[in-house]
Motif scaffolding. Structure first.
Motif, PDB file in Angstrom:
ATOM      1  N   ILE A  78     137.395 -34.422  62.543  1.00  0.00           N
ATOM      2  CA  ILE A  78     137.121 -35.534  63.460  1.00  0.00           C
ATOM      3  C   ILE A  78     135.968 -36.385  62.932  1.00  0.00           C
ATOM      4  N   ALA A  79     134.943 -35.732  62.400  1.00  0.00           N
ATOM      5  CA  ALA A  79     133.777 -36.462  61.900  1.00  0.00           C
ATOM      6  C   ALA A  79     134.146 -37.344  60.706  1.00  0.00           C
ATOM      7  N   GLU A  80     135.025 -36.862  59.831  1.00  0.00           N
ATOM      8  CA  GLU A  80     135.405 -37.646  58.656  1.00  0.00           C
ATOM      9  C   GLU A  80     136.189 -38.891  59.043  1.00  0.00           C
ATOM     10  N   ILE A  81     137.125 -38.746  59.988  1.00  0.00           N
ATOM     11  CA  ILE A  81     137.889 -39.914  60.431  1.00  0.00           C
ATOM     12  C   ILE A  81     136.984 -40.905  61.151  1.00  0.00           C
ATOM     13  N   ALA A  82     136.096 -40.412  62.000  1.00  0.00           N
ATOM     14  CA  ALA A  82     135.190 -41.309  62.712  1.00  0.00           C
ATOM     15  C   ALA A  82     134.298 -42.075  61.740  1.00  0.00           C
ATOM     16  N   SER A  83     133.826 -41.394  60.701  1.00  0.00           N
ATOM     17  CA  SER A  83     132.993 -42.055  59.698  1.00  0.00           C
ATOM     18  C   SER A  83     133.782 -43.112  58.930  1.00  0.00           C
ATOM     19  N   GLU A  84     135.033 -42.781  58.573  1.00  0.00           N
ATOM     20  CA  GLU A  84     135.853 -43.751  57.835  1.00  0.00           C
ATOM     21  C   GLU A  84     136.150 -44.985  58.677  1.00  0.00           C
ATOM     22  N   VAL A  85     136.448 -44.769  59.960  1.00  0.00           N
ATOM     23  CA  VAL A  85     136.754 -45.911  60.832  1.00  0.00           C
ATOM     24  C   VAL A  85     135.516 -46.783  61.027  1.00  0.00           C
ATOM     25  N   LYS A  86     134.362 -46.171  61.132  1.00  0.00           N
ATOM     26  CA  LYS A  86     133.133 -46.956  61.237  1.00  0.00           C
ATOM     27  C   LYS A  86     132.953 -47.843  60.013  1.00  0.00           C
ATOM     28  N   MET A  87     133.232 -47.289  58.836  1.00  0.00           N
ATOM     29  CA  MET A  87     133.111 -48.088  57.618  1.00  0.00           C
ATOM     30  C   MET A  87     134.180 -49.169  57.553  1.00  0.00           C
ATOM     31  N   LEU A  88     135.393 -48.842  57.999  1.00  0.00           N
ATOM     32  CA  LEU A  88     136.457 -49.850  58.029  1.00  0.00           C
ATOM     33  C   LEU A  88     136.050 -51.042  58.887  1.00  0.00           C
ATOM     34  N   LYS A  89     135.516 -50.756  60.047  1.00  0.00           N
ATOM     35  CA  LYS A  89     135.097 -51.832  60.953  1.00  0.00           C
ATOM     36  C   LYS A  89     133.915 -52.601  60.378  1.00  0.00           C
ATOM     37  N   TYR A  90     132.994 -51.882  59.758  1.00  0.00           N
ATOM     38  CA  TYR A  90     131.779 -52.523  59.259  1.00  0.00           C
ATOM     39  C   TYR A  90     132.051 -53.372  58.024  1.00  0.00           C
ATOM     40  N   ASP A 115     144.375 -33.924  78.964  1.00  0.00           N
ATOM     41  CA  ASP A 115     143.758 -32.650  78.589  1.00  0.00           C
ATOM     42  C   ASP A 115     142.276 -32.921  78.339  1.00  0.00           C
ATOM     43  N   PRO A 116     141.410 -32.614  79.297  1.00  0.00           N
ATOM     44  CA  PRO A 116     139.984 -32.941  79.145  1.00  0.00           C
ATOM     45  C   PRO A 116     139.355 -32.325  77.903  1.00  0.00           C
ATOM     46  N   GLU A 117     139.753 -31.094  77.581  1.00  0.00           N
ATOM     47  CA  GLU A 117     139.152 -30.437  76.421  1.00  0.00           C
ATOM     48  C   GLU A 117     139.545 -31.140  75.125  1.00  0.00           C
ATOM     49  N   ALA A 118     140.841 -31.491  74.987  1.00  0.00           N
ATOM     50  CA  ALA A 118     141.298 -32.184  73.781  1.00  0.00           C
ATOM     51  C   ALA A 118     140.701 -33.577  73.676  1.00  0.00           C
ATOM     52  N   ASN A 119     140.617 -34.288  74.787  1.00  0.00           N
ATOM     53  CA  ASN A 119     140.039 -35.631  74.755  1.00  0.00           C
ATOM     54  C   ASN A 119     138.558 -35.602  74.426  1.00  0.00           C
ATOM     55  N   SER A 120     137.876 -34.585  74.917  1.00  0.00           N
ATOM     56  CA  SER A 120     136.459 -34.451  74.581  1.00  0.00           C
ATOM     57  C   SER A 120     136.287 -34.153  73.090  1.00  0.00           C
ATOM     58  N   TYR A 121     137.223 -33.401  72.517  1.00  0.00           N
ATOM     59  CA  TYR A 121     137.155 -33.038  71.103  1.00  0.00           C
ATOM     60  C   TYR A 121     137.294 -34.263  70.198  1.00  0.00           C
ATOM     61  N   VAL A 122     138.186 -35.195  70.552  1.00  0.00           N
ATOM     62  CA  VAL A 122     138.432 -36.373  69.709  1.00  0.00           C
ATOM     63  C   VAL A 122     137.655 -37.597  70.185  1.00  0.00           C
ATOM     64  N   GLN A 123     136.732 -37.417  71.111  1.00  0.00           N
ATOM     65  CA  GLN A 123     135.997 -38.558  71.661  1.00  0.00           C
ATOM     66  C   GLN A 123     135.274 -39.392  70.601  1.00  0.00           C
ATOM     67  N   PRO A 124     134.706 -38.797  69.539  1.00  0.00           N
ATOM     68  CA  PRO A 124     134.082 -39.639  68.502  1.00  0.00           C
ATOM     69  C   PRO A 124     135.040 -40.647  67.876  1.00  0.00           C
ATOM     70  N   ILE A 125     136.334 -40.302  67.777  1.00  0.00           N
ATOM     71  CA  ILE A 125     137.309 -41.257  67.251  1.00  0.00           C
ATOM     72  C   ILE A 125     137.667 -42.286  68.311  1.00  0.00           C
ATOM     73  N   LEU A 126     137.876 -41.830  69.550  1.00  0.00           N
ATOM     74  CA  LEU A 126     138.216 -42.759  70.631  1.00  0.00           C
ATOM     75  C   LEU A 126     137.125 -43.793  70.842  1.00  0.00           C
ATOM     76  N   ASN A 127     135.889 -43.417  70.586  1.00  0.00           N
ATOM     77  CA  ASN A 127     134.780 -44.359  70.760  1.00  0.00           C
ATOM     78  C   ASN A 127     134.863 -45.533  69.794  1.00  0.00           C
ATOM     79  N   GLU A 128     135.573 -45.370  68.689  1.00  0.00           N
ATOM     80  CA  GLU A 128     135.668 -46.444  67.694  1.00  0.00           C
ATOM     81  C   GLU A 128     136.848 -47.384  67.934  1.00  0.00           C
TER      82      GLU A 128
END
Length: 659
Positions: free
Chosen positions: A290-302, A191-204
């Protein structure tokens, strides 16, 4: 006033403190013991746990080649002018006729040398023009492979008759129907629209599988179904936490010892399952963004390399209902626990069929502090200073504030080989050598859940920027409903007040000024490390107030009494028996009595020393309560690093405890 980051550096290296205005995250040294690498990518499609689910190779050679090259892009060479004439197998033209087809594919060297491809018998090559040939080899890394597909019917009547003669009789042979094989699902949501929506998380995501697309929840869970059982550990407003337990040998597929060791290591992990906000519709106003999860994962990795912080493994985005294994785990938790408040994942009113979930993989950090029963001052000492030193390291590393450090976000694990978390005995204290008293409780702490946290993340170094690109990860807490709640009991009131103390610290610098301020846009992105001290005070108050009675120690060694000799039957030759001398018997009894008295004296001395050490640690913790007091505390105490530096100067902590 000493900045928190420079306080520890000054203590360790005696260098002049840096000015706050020039302070960045360029200083990236991690203090503390180095961690082992976390197990990752064990449940990818090539893992042993999902081997039974892998499709079998096609028996037909052409189908086998097509299966292996399914992910290789076909290159159309018809528009190019052939520069090379490839070598193709020599085959009589009259046998080919129009029954052959050509496919020209460009492959990397690594793919063409795959030993798993079916090997064809060698034939004498001859040069033959081919219209679809690839003209060149790019950089020596690509090869041209020609696959010639023949129809099964042959024009040669003699060979056909010979085959008929050798074939079984018609009565035993049934003609096969040519039916299209069902294509095995990849498990991805196209689903291109759904994948584009969660792309900030997939990038992590770290693995190519997790970063490629949204996955079906059932497909993702099936990779571990044959090897692991699922259990729910806890839940919160963010979502729920699950754990995989390796099945017994009799109920799992046989694997090698090395693979089994990897699976056991991988089983020592947890899965944080978080429902995500929908892009639009009814579910767009609830759950985690999506932004909150992406931010948390960035901190987890960092923050992953910092001792005292959670170990990150992977992030997945899945869609759909809970799989059967996870649903059973949820229902078992509902039946056996009294804190299950989240809605049933099977409820269509709570979650739609297209519900998106973020699954964060982390190492298992142990039991939550709120579910742990502590009783010894040695345990309190280890827990408090373990959290304080972790915060001090993170302040230096990433200008970090946790901002939600309640007892559920601190996990406890034993450092003993047997994993027990009982208070240490006097003998255990005597056997350990700790100049500061830290570590005697045999507990280590881990800080988890950075959904409300703040940090500066250096993404990389640029040639014209020695400090690198810095990204601020934070969440606007004014939009959260955490400041107006009122607690029902004493502990809940203290927690709710702590949130307001933290907000006042950021807005006014005075934590006791809890009157609701006027919201300031972007203020939660600013760095105010004193909020870490507000939460440390909250933890210490709970540790000192809610500890359980300490179990009684073992009784002192009893003093053995001289043993009387048992009566023996009267012997007619008793007059001739040699009687032991009275002096030797008394001497043996005296030696036994002296040894028992020494042990008793040593036991009393040990108990005295342990009691004195307990009182010393108790006095230190009371002093820390005074230092962190919101109204009358130490005026130069501005962050966790300042507190740790003060403790090291006071010899409450040793340098080897921190560095």
């Amino acid at each position: 006033m000493t900045s928190g980051s420079s306080a520890l550096v000054d203590h360790a290296t005696s260098t002049p403190p840096r000015k706050p205005s020039t302070r960045t995250v360029a200083q990236r040294k991690v203090y503390g013991k180095k961690k082992k690498n976390a197990p990752r990518a064990v449940l990818d499609p090539k893992s042993p746990s999902c081997t039974p689910d892998r499709p079998q190779e096609p028996s037909d050679p052409v189908e086998a080649i097509q299966t292996k090259l399914a992910q290789v892009s076909l290159v159309d060479e018809t528009a190019r002018t052939p520069a090379l004439v490839p070598e193709v197998p020599e085959t009589p033209t009259k046998e080919l006729g129009d029954q052959s087809k050509y496919i020209t594919i460009e492959l990397d060297d690594e793919l063409t040398t795959d030993s798993s491809l079916p090997q064809q018998p060698a034939r004498t090559p001859t040069k033959q023009p081919c219209p679809d040939a690839s003209p060149t080899r790019r950089n020596g890394r690509q090869k041209t492979v020609e696959v010639r597909i023949y129809n099964k019917k042959s024009n040669n009547t003699k060979s056909t008759r010979a085959e008929k003669d050798e074939a079984p009789s018609a009565s035993t042979q049934t003609p096969r129907k040519k039916t299209a094989k069902a294509r095995r699902s990849s498990g991805f949501v196209r689903d291109p629209e759904a994948n584009s929506y969660v792309q900030p998380i997939l990038n992590e995501a770290l693995s190519p599988l997790a970063s490629q697309s949204i996955q079906r929840f059932s497909t993702w869970a099936s990779r571990s179904a044959s090897m692991f059982d699922v259990a729910k550990l806890a839940e919160g407003s963010y979502g729920e936490v699950y754990k995989l337990h390796l099945r017994e040998e009799s109920s799992r597929p046989a694997v090698s010892k090395s693979k089994l060791a990897k699976l056991k290591a991988y089983g020592n992990g947890v899965f944080k399952v978080v429902p995500l906000c929908a892009k639009k519709g009814p579910g767009s106003k609830k759950f985690t963004s999506i932004a909150e999860i992406a931010s948390e994962v960035k901190m987890l990795k960092y923050l992953d390399p910092i001792p005292g912080f959670a170990r990150f493994r992977e992030i997945h985005v899945v869609q759909g209902r809970f799989p059967e294994s996870f649903q059973r785990a949820w229902e078992h938790y509902k039946e056996t626990k009294d804190d299950c408040e989240n809605p049933n994942p099977a409820s269509k009113k709570a979650y739609p069929e297209t519900q998106l979930w973020a699954i964060v993989e982390m190492d298992d950090a142990g039991c939550e502090l709120e579910k742990f029963s502590w009783s010894s001052i040695f345990q309190i000492y280890d827990i408090f200073w373990g959290v304080a030193m972790a915060l001090a390291r993170a302040e230096e590393y990433a200008l970090f504030e946790h901002r939600d450090l309640h007892l559920g976000n601190v996990c406890i694990q034993s450092t003993r080989p047997d994993g027990t978390t009982n208070p240490p005995t006097d003998m255990e204290i005597a056997r350990q050598s700790s100049p500061s008293g830290f570590g005697l409780g045999a507990l280590e702490t881990t800080i988890i859940d950075y959904s409300l946290s703040r940090a500066d993340l250096r993404l990389g170094d640029l040639p014209d920027d020695p400090d690198g690109v810095i990204e601020n990860a934070s969440s606007d807490l004014d939009k959260k409903q955490i400041f107006d709640a009122v607690g029902e009991d004493e502990d809940e009131i203290l927690l709710r007040n702590t949130y307001r103390y933290m907000r006042a610290t950021l807005y006014t610098g005075n934590p006791s000024d809890t009157e609701k301020p006027r919201n300031v846009q972007g203020i939660w992105a600013e760095y105010a490390p004193r909020t870490n001290l507000v939460w440390l005070l909250f933890i210490l108050k709970n540790l000192m107030k809610n500890r359980k009675p300490e179990p009684t120690q073992s009784t002192p060694v009893p003093v053995p009494q001289p043993q009387r000799k048992a009566l023996a039957p009267c012997s007619p030759n008793r007059a001739m028996e040699r009687q032991p001398t009275k002096g030797k018997t008394n001497k043996a009894n005296d030696q036994s009595l002296a040894g028992a008295l020494v042990k008793e004296r040593q036991s009393k001395d040990l108990q005295t020393r342990v009691m004195q050490l307990k009182q010393t640690l108790e006095d230190r913790m009371k002093t820390v309560l005074a230092l962190l007091d919101l109204e009358n505390g130490h005026e130069d105490m501005c962050c966790a690093a300042d507190l740790v530096a003060y403790a090291m100067d006071s010899q409450w902590l040793a340098e080897q405890d921190f560095f």
